[in-house]
Design a protein around this motif. Sequence first.
Motif, mmCIF file in Angstrom:
data_model
loop_
_atom_site.group_PDB
_atom_site.id
_atom_site.type_symbol
_atom_site.label_atom_id
_atom_site.label_comp_id
_atom_site.label_asym_id
_atom_site.label_seq_id
_atom_site.Cartn_x
_atom_site.Cartn_y
_atom_site.Cartn_z
ATOM 1 N N GLN A 1 0.827 -1.213 0.000
ATOM 2 C CA GLN A 1 0.000 0.000 0.000
ATOM 3 C C GLN A 1 0.861 1.263 0.000
ATOM 4 O O GLN A 1 0.386 2.355 -0.312
ATOM 5 C CB GLN A 1 -0.912 0.004 1.224
ATOM 6 C CG GLN A 1 -0.181 -0.014 2.553
ATOM 7 C CD GLN A 1 -1.118 -0.067 3.734
ATOM 8 O OE1 GLN A 1 -1.920 0.833 3.945
ATOM 9 N NE2 GLN A 1 -1.038 -1.149 4.494
ATOM 10 N N PHE A 2 2.149 1.111 0.352
ATOM 11 C CA PHE A 2 3.055 2.260 0.360
ATOM 12 C C PHE A 2 3.858 2.374 -0.933
ATOM 13 O O PHE A 2 4.577 3.349 -1.130
ATOM 14 C CB PHE A 2 4.026 2.157 1.541
ATOM 15 C CG PHE A 2 3.346 2.122 2.875
ATOM 16 C CD1 PHE A 2 2.864 3.282 3.461
ATOM 17 C CD2 PHE A 2 3.178 0.924 3.551
ATOM 18 C CE1 PHE A 2 2.234 3.262 4.692
ATOM 19 C CE2 PHE A 2 2.549 0.889 4.789
ATOM 20 C CZ PHE A 2 2.075 2.057 5.356
ATOM 21 N N GLY A 3 3.787 1.370 -1.785
ATOM 22 C CA GLY A 3 4.556 1.373 -3.019
ATOM 23 C C GLY A 3 4.784 -0.050 -3.497
ATOM 24 O O GLY A 3 3.988 -0.948 -3.215
ATOM 25 N N ASN A 4 5.885 -0.255 -4.191
ATOM 26 C CA ASN A 4 6.190 -1.571 -4.747
ATOM 27 C C ASN A 4 7.279 -2.259 -3.928
ATOM 28 O O ASN A 4 8.403 -1.776 -3.858
ATOM 29 C CB ASN A 4 6.655 -1.412 -6.200
ATOM 30 C CG ASN A 4 6.959 -2.749 -6.849
ATOM 31 O OD1 ASN A 4 6.325 -3.752 -6.529
ATOM 32 N ND2 ASN A 4 7.938 -2.772 -7.738
ATOM 33 N N VAL A 5 6.935 -3.393 -3.316
ATOM 34 C CA VAL A 5 7.912 -4.166 -2.544
ATOM 35 C C VAL A 5 8.760 -4.988 -3.512
ATOM 36 O O VAL A 5 8.242 -5.841 -4.230
ATOM 37 C CB VAL A 5 7.212 -5.090 -1.530
ATOM 38 C CG1 VAL A 5 8.238 -5.958 -0.813
ATOM 39 C CG2 VAL A 5 6.412 -4.263 -0.523
ATOM 40 N N LYS A 6 10.073 -4.758 -3.508
ATOM 41 C CA LYS A 6 10.970 -5.469 -4.410
ATOM 42 C C LYS A 6 11.456 -6.787 -3.822
ATOM 43 O O LYS A 6 11.584 -7.787 -4.534
ATOM 44 C CB LYS A 6 12.173 -4.589 -4.769
ATOM 45 C CG LYS A 6 11.815 -3.351 -5.581
ATOM 46 C CD LYS A 6 13.058 -2.642 -6.084
ATOM 47 C CE LYS A 6 13.834 -3.477 -7.084
ATOM 48 N NZ LYS A 6 15.001 -2.745 -7.631
ATOM 49 N N SER A 7 11.769 -6.801 -2.534
ATOM 50 C CA SER A 7 12.250 -8.031 -1.913
ATOM 51 C C SER A 7 11.956 -8.023 -0.420
ATOM 52 O O SER A 7 11.834 -6.958 0.197
ATOM 53 C CB SER A 7 13.755 -8.213 -2.141
ATOM 54 O OG SER A 7 14.491 -7.221 -1.456
ATOM 55 N N VAL A 8 11.842 -9.225 0.137
ATOM 56 C CA VAL A 8 11.604 -9.413 1.569
ATOM 57 C C VAL A 8 12.630 -10.413 2.080
ATOM 58 O O VAL A 8 12.701 -11.537 1.590
ATOM 59 C CB VAL A 8 10.181 -9.935 1.845
ATOM 60 C CG1 VAL A 8 9.990 -10.221 3.331
ATOM 61 C CG2 VAL A 8 9.134 -8.934 1.355
#
Length: 201
Positions: free
Chosen positions: A41-48
């Motif tokens: 919801q804050f942007g695009n998650v690239k990796s976790v």
Amino acid sequence: MASSAAQADYAAFEEKVKRTVYLDNLSPQVTEPVVRTALNQFGNVKSVQFIPNYIEPKNIPQCVLVEMENSRQAEAVVSEISQYPFMMSGMPRPVRARPAEVGMFSDRPIMPGRRIQCCWLDEKDPDFETAQKIKRLTRKHAAEAAFLLKHQLQEEEKLANQQNDTLKGAYKKYELIESIIVDGTARNLAQKYKMRSIVDG
């Protein structure tokens, strides 16, 4: 003298650090898809990347590094979670967030020009007693952490069962409401007591 390739790799790593957020106080029930869903919801998650728990017999991740698309999105995550309680997996423990640091990455590249040396300490070495104290404190901390983790898991299991019971109770209520609408009971009661029926609009 460090090579230009090594310097470029480290510079790229430093940029990655700037767009990465460190989250802790996570429930052991939190998984990568949960983290992605919560922070997308804050942007695009690239990796976790979950940080391994080295002091517990079981690798239960409670900290995670989340790389966003850019530093602006990472700052938004830290700002929002710092100002307002942010829950994951329905657990009553607000997640904490702060900007990531270089030392948090186990796969970080070697800093150009830096050299690390390790050696065994002799019992006569002035730092030997200090190392022994750190070792004892580490073992004490591990025992305390294990006790707290056991209590935490019990509390979260209890909460999960309560939430499940509440969900089942709410579902039964909706089933009951639907049944009296379908079989005409709601309409009959409305006519008897001269009330407006939701079925009739």
